[in-house]
Motif scaffolding. Structure first.
Motif, PDB file in Angstrom:
ATOM      1  N   LYS A 174      75.414  27.930  45.554  1.00 47.70           N
ATOM      2  CA  LYS A 174      77.357  27.936  45.487  1.00 47.70           C
ATOM      3  C   LYS A 174      77.737  28.275  44.491  1.00 47.70           C
ATOM      4  O   LYS A 174      78.799  29.389  44.232  1.00 47.70           O
ATOM      5  N   GLU A 175      77.579  27.928  43.587  1.00 44.28           N
ATOM      6  CA  GLU A 175      78.116  28.701  41.309  1.00 44.28           C
ATOM      7  C   GLU A 175      76.650  28.418  41.145  1.00 44.28           C
ATOM      8  O   GLU A 175      75.826  27.802  40.402  1.00 44.28           O
ATOM      9  N   TYR A 176      77.040  29.626  41.125  1.00 45.58           N
ATOM     10  CA  TYR A 176      75.644  30.093  40.129  1.00 45.58           C
ATOM     11  C   TYR A 176      76.034  29.194  39.013  1.00 45.58           C
ATOM     12  O   TYR A 176      76.375  28.978  37.886  1.00 45.58           O
ATOM     13  N   GLY A 177      74.431  28.950  38.580  1.00 43.24           N
ATOM     14  CA  GLY A 177      73.643  28.643  37.342  1.00 43.24           C
ATOM     15  C   GLY A 177      73.692  27.460  37.521  1.00 43.24           C
ATOM     16  O   GLY A 177      73.556  26.403  36.518  1.00 43.24           O
ATOM     17  N   VAL A 178      74.644  26.801  38.223  1.00 43.51           N
ATOM     18  CA  VAL A 178      74.101  24.968  38.744  1.00 43.51           C
ATOM     19  C   VAL A 178      73.598  24.494  39.891  1.00 43.51           C
ATOM     20  O   VAL A 178      73.631  24.858  40.729  1.00 43.51           O
ATOM     21  N   VAL A 179      72.512  23.942  39.463  1.00 43.95           N
ATOM     22  CA  VAL A 179      71.211  23.443  40.592  1.00 43.95           C
ATOM     23  C   VAL A 179      71.512  22.714  41.366  1.00 43.95           C
ATOM     24  O   VAL A 179      71.180  23.010  42.729  1.00 43.95           O
ATOM     25  N   SER A 180      72.467  21.700  40.269  1.00 37.28           N
ATOM     26  CA  SER A 180      72.841  21.049  42.056  1.00 37.28           C
ATOM     27  C   SER A 180      73.291  21.709  43.048  1.00 37.28           C
ATOM     28  O   SER A 180      74.396  20.837  44.017  1.00 37.28           O
ATOM     29  N   TRP A 238      57.899  30.276  48.475  1.00 35.21           N
ATOM     30  CA  TRP A 238      59.793  30.693  48.330  1.00 35.21           C
ATOM     31  C   TRP A 238      60.098  32.149  47.260  1.00 35.21           C
ATOM     32  O   TRP A 238      59.099  32.438  46.088  1.00 35.21           O
ATOM     33  N   THR A 239      60.794  33.167  47.315  1.00 37.75           N
ATOM     34  CA  THR A 239      61.187  34.010  46.519  1.00 37.75           C
ATOM     35  C   THR A 239      62.595  34.263  46.624  1.00 37.75           C
ATOM     36  O   THR A 239      63.091  34.005  47.622  1.00 37.75           O
ATOM     37  N   ALA A 240      63.051  34.517  45.057  1.00 41.41           N
ATOM     38  CA  ALA A 240      64.913  35.440  44.960  1.00 41.41           C
ATOM     39  C   ALA A 240      64.877  36.144  45.115  1.00 41.41           C
ATOM     40  O   ALA A 240      64.216  37.148  45.588  1.00 41.41           O
ATOM     41  N   VAL A 241      66.225  35.724  45.952  1.00 41.34           N
ATOM     42  CA  VAL A 241      67.072  37.184  46.513  1.00 41.34           C
ATOM     43  C   VAL A 241      68.529  37.036  46.475  1.00 41.34           C
ATOM     44  O   VAL A 241      69.133  35.909  45.488  1.00 41.34           O
ATOM     45  N   ALA A 242      69.366  38.264  46.179  1.00 40.70           N
ATOM     46  CA  ALA A 242      70.916  38.115  47.141  1.00 40.70           C
ATOM     47  C   ALA A 242      71.235  37.936  48.418  1.00 40.70           C
ATOM     48  O   ALA A 242      70.741  39.214  49.337  1.00 40.70           O
ATOM     49  N   LEU A 243      71.930  37.118  48.193  1.00 45.09           N
ATOM     50  CA  LEU A 243      72.451  36.522  50.148  1.00 45.09           C
ATOM     51  C   LEU A 243      73.906  37.118  50.063  1.00 45.09           C
ATOM     52  O   LEU A 243      75.031  35.923  49.149  1.00 45.09           O
ATOM     53  N   LYS A 244      74.530  38.431  50.638  1.00 42.45           N
ATOM     54  CA  LYS A 244      75.382  39.196  49.746  1.00 42.45           C
ATOM     55  C   LYS A 244      75.849  38.884  48.008  1.00 42.45           C
ATOM     56  O   LYS A 244      75.188  39.386  47.523  1.00 42.45           O
ATOM     57  N   ASP A 245      77.004  38.300  47.727  1.00 43.88           N
ATOM     58  CA  ASP A 245      77.225  38.086  45.985  1.00 43.88           C
ATOM     59  C   ASP A 245      77.248  36.570  45.800  1.00 43.88           C
ATOM     60  O   ASP A 245      77.167  36.068  44.431  1.00 43.88           O
ATOM     61  N   SER A 246      75.445  36.663  46.355  1.00 47.01           N
ATOM     62  CA  SER A 246      75.233  35.045  46.055  1.00 47.01           C
ATOM     63  C   SER A 246      73.819  34.822  45.486  1.00 47.01           C
ATOM     64  O   SER A 246      72.974  35.128  46.545  1.00 47.01           O
ATOM     65  N   LEU A 247      73.282  33.864  44.645  1.00 47.97           N
ATOM     66  CA  LEU A 247      72.255  33.569  44.187  1.00 47.97           C
ATOM     67  C   LEU A 247      71.326  33.159  45.381  1.00 47.97           C
ATOM     68  O   LEU A 247      72.006  31.789  45.672  1.00 47.97           O
ATOM     69  N   ALA A 248      70.120  33.797  45.592  1.00 48.45           N
ATOM     70  CA  ALA A 248      69.544  32.642  47.076  1.00 48.45           C
ATOM     71  C   ALA A 248      67.770  32.473  47.166  1.00 48.45           C
ATOM     72  O   ALA A 248      67.615  33.516  45.742  1.00 48.45           O
ATOM     73  N   VAL A 249      67.416  31.943  47.359  1.00 48.36           N
ATOM     74  CA  VAL A 249      66.139  31.682  48.053  1.00 48.36           C
ATOM     75  C   VAL A 249      65.646  31.758  49.611  1.00 48.36           C
ATOM     76  O   VAL A 249      66.032  31.217  50.134  1.00 48.36           O
ATOM     77  N   ILE A 250      64.072  32.125  49.594  1.00 47.97           N
ATOM     78  CA  ILE A 250      64.155  32.564  50.830  1.00 47.97           C
ATOM     79  C   ILE A 250      62.710  31.497  51.116  1.00 47.97           C
ATOM     80  O   ILE A 250      61.671  32.012  50.246  1.00 47.97           O
ATOM     81  N   GLY A 251      62.238  30.318  51.211  1.00 45.17           N
ATOM     82  CA  GLY A 251      61.313  29.171  51.558  1.00 45.17           C
ATOM     83  C   GLY A 251      60.894  29.414  52.752  1.00 45.17           C
ATOM     84  O   GLY A 251      61.138  30.253  53.835  1.00 45.17           O
ATOM     85  N   SER A 252      58.954  29.371  52.891  1.00 44.96           N
ATOM     86  CA  SER A 252      58.531  29.393  54.316  1.00 44.96           C
ATOM     87  C   SER A 252      57.534  28.615  53.875  1.00 44.96           C
ATOM     88  O   SER A 252      57.114  28.409  52.832  1.00 44.96           O
ATOM     89  N   ALA A 253      57.144  28.589  54.988  1.00 41.88           N
ATOM     90  CA  ALA A 253      55.830  27.426  55.434  1.00 41.88           C
ATOM     91  C   ALA A 253      55.459  27.222  56.755  1.00 41.88           C
ATOM     92  O   ALA A 253      56.275  28.008  57.578  1.00 41.88           O
ATOM     93  N   GLY A 254      54.339  27.582  56.918  1.00 41.82           N
ATOM     94  CA  GLY A 254      53.296  27.845  58.572  1.00 41.82           C
ATOM     95  C   GLY A 254      52.607  27.992  58.255  1.00 41.82           C
ATOM     96  O   GLY A 254      52.392  29.108  57.294  1.00 41.82           O
ATOM     97  N   ASN A 255      51.653  28.839  59.514  1.00 41.02           N
ATOM     98  CA  ASN A 255      50.229  29.085  59.733  1.00 41.02           C
ATOM     99  C   ASN A 255      50.428  29.136  60.902  1.00 41.02           C
ATOM    100  O   ASN A 255      51.057  29.387  61.816  1.00 41.02           O
ATOM    101  N   GLY A 256      48.772  30.400  60.998  1.00 38.09           N
ATOM    102  CA  GLY A 256      48.707  30.529  62.573  1.00 38.09           C
ATOM    103  C   GLY A 256      50.005  31.607  62.924  1.00 38.09           C
ATOM    104  O   GLY A 256      49.823  32.384  62.317  1.00 38.09           O
ATOM    105  N   SER A 257      50.192  31.404  64.336  1.00 38.36           N
ATOM    106  CA  SER A 257      50.984  32.972  64.647  1.00 38.36           C
ATOM    107  C   SER A 257      52.370  33.461  64.389  1.00 38.36           C
ATOM    108  O   SER A 257      53.022  33.503  64.841  1.00 38.36           O
ATOM    109  N   GLY A 258      52.478  31.836  63.595  1.00 38.90           N
ATOM    110  CA  GLY A 258      54.219  31.641  62.900  1.00 38.90           C
ATOM    111  C   GLY A 258      54.500  30.954  61.688  1.00 38.90           C
ATOM    112  O   GLY A 258      53.658  30.556  61.818  1.00 38.90           O
ATOM    113  N   LYS A 259      55.695  31.138  61.086  1.00 42.45           N
ATOM    114  CA  LYS A 259      56.650  30.663  60.019  1.00 42.45           C
ATOM    115  C   LYS A 259      57.729  29.647  60.272  1.00 42.45           C
ATOM    116  O   LYS A 259      58.270  30.791  61.001  1.00 42.45           O
TER     117      LYS A 259
END
Length: 406
Positions: free
Chosen positions: A302-308, A273-294
């Motif tokens: 939703k609330e910056y800094g609140v893990v929950s 996974w890696t951190a990105v900005a989705l519009k005005d929010s902190l987001a992460v893109i996670g990926s899993a898989g192998n072969g021909s697709g992921k």
């Protein structure tokens, strides 16, 4: 009877025109030239560019260091940046090449950050030269050499972060210098004072060399491995330019059919996974898989800094050999790279996949969002070869292997 439009209407129209056209209009009249230098107009123009809902008018794109070649000769010539317009069918490179006559340095440029139309560039491998650059206006500024005392040991790694402190209306560059754990230095450059200062703090993490980095909410974010009480966990590290302090943010718990956030063995490959900005929010893109697709999962804080408050925003599959996610555009589109350096733009709303061709991103480069602006750079100068010849590298960050022996 005069048929001219009212002045305020003209100003409003011009504030909605992409920067590449505004620069052409500078020679229309003295009054227009003066208008384009006005700080209020510059701010209004930039705000309109980032909030414009008309995709065809939005002058937004991804900016990065292109992957030309792995050969030393080609790398030395790699002194330009790549640009992909989000609303274009063809990748477009910025028609500006910074060809700096370093004389003794033969390394390429790296894009280290993008904020309000300004770009931070450094010279690989360990930032012996740092530049702040406005690609639209061609104005640049080379940062002065830091007066901070250094240990005798040479640096192993240098990480930069670039952002804007709205409390002081100042652009800042953070530099983390790794000498070997636990020895390190943290310092910050202020554009308003044109000076460096040391920040006394412990660096209890190791930032990944090639990962998505993002400036958001006055903080610069990286993905990293935490030491000591973090027990080697992968997490998000951010630096608050106002507080001048580091903070940790733990990632969400991904839901890849039994594959947890730590990447335990399962029917799929390990989760990355890696951190990105989705519009005005902190987001992460996670990926899993192998072969021909992921399979991808996008989680938004939703609330910056609140893990929950991590919430799954979207999940999707791409049936192609994807190497890594590179970033998220201003309108929510995802840029990913295939294993063969081909770039793909995926719109999760329409589920449209756009193949961008063989314009890969250098393996050591981050990808940032870029919106053109007229913002000036205090103390900057026009990027011309004669001006750039005076740029001097910081000798502490120049290694013997970087020198030309010719």
């Amino acid at each position: 009877m005069s048929k001219e439009l009212p002045k305020d209407v003209i100003i409003d129209i011009l504030s909605r025109v992409p920067v590449r056209y505004i620069l052409r209009f500078k020679s229309v009249s003295k009054s227009w030239y003066a208008l384009f230098q006005n700080p209020k107009f510059i701010t209004k123009h930039f705000q309109n560019q980032i909030t414009n809902s008309d995709v065809t008018a939005l002058d937004a794109s991804f900016i990065f260091t292109p992957n030309k070649s792995t050969s030393p000769a080609a790398a030395a010539a790699n002194r330009n940046v790549g640009l992909i317009l989000s609303d274009s069918d063809k990748p477009v490179k910025i028609p500006i090449k910074i060809d700096i006559p370093f004389l003794i340095i033969s390394k390429p440029l790296r894009v280290c950050g993008s904020c309000n139309g300004l770009i931070c560039l450094s010279i690989l491998p360990i930032a012996s030269i740092i530049l702040i650059w406005n690609p639209a206006t061609r104005v640049f500024k080379d940062l002065p050499i830091s007066p901070i005392d250094r240990p005798r040991a040479g640096p192993i790694k240098v990480v930069l972060g670039f952002g804007f402190d709205d409390a002081t209306n100042d652009y800042k560059v953070l530099r983390i210098v790794y000498f070997g754990y636990p020895l390190n230095q943290v310092e910050m450059y202020s554009l308003s004072t044109n000076s460096w200062k040391e920040i006394k703090t412990r660096v209890q993490f190791l930032i990944f060399e090639s990962s998505c980095s993002v400036f958001l909410k006055g903080k610069f974010h990286w993905t990293a491995i935490g030491f000591e009480e973090m027990h080697g966990k992968k997490l998000i590290v951010c630096f608050d330019f106002r507080e001048e302090a580091f903070h940790y943010i733990m990632p969400p718990e991904f839901d890849f059919n039994g594959c947890d956030s730590e990447g335990e063995d399962s029917s799929m490959s390990k989760v990355s996974w890696t951190a990105v900005a989705l519009k005005d929010s902190l987001a992460v893109i996670g990926s899993a898989g192998n072969g021909s697709g992921k399979r991808f999962e996008v989680w938004v804080m939703k609330e910056y800094g609140v893990v929950s408050s991590w919430t799954k925003f979207r999940s999707f599959d791409l049936q192609t050999k994807i190497g890594r996610p590179l970033g998220c555009g201003l309108k929510g589109e995802f840029l990913v790279e295939k294993d063969d350096n081909q770039l793909v733009l995926y719109d999760s709303d329409s589920q449209r996949v756009k193949n961008l061709g063989n314009h890969g991103v250098a393996y050591w480069s981050d990808v940032f969002n870029y919106v053109g602006s007229l913002l000036p750079i205090k103390g900057g100068k026009i990027a011309q070869k004669t001006n750039l010849s005076s740029v001097v590298p910081d000798a502490f960050f120049v290694r013997r292997m970087d020198l030309n022996i010719d």
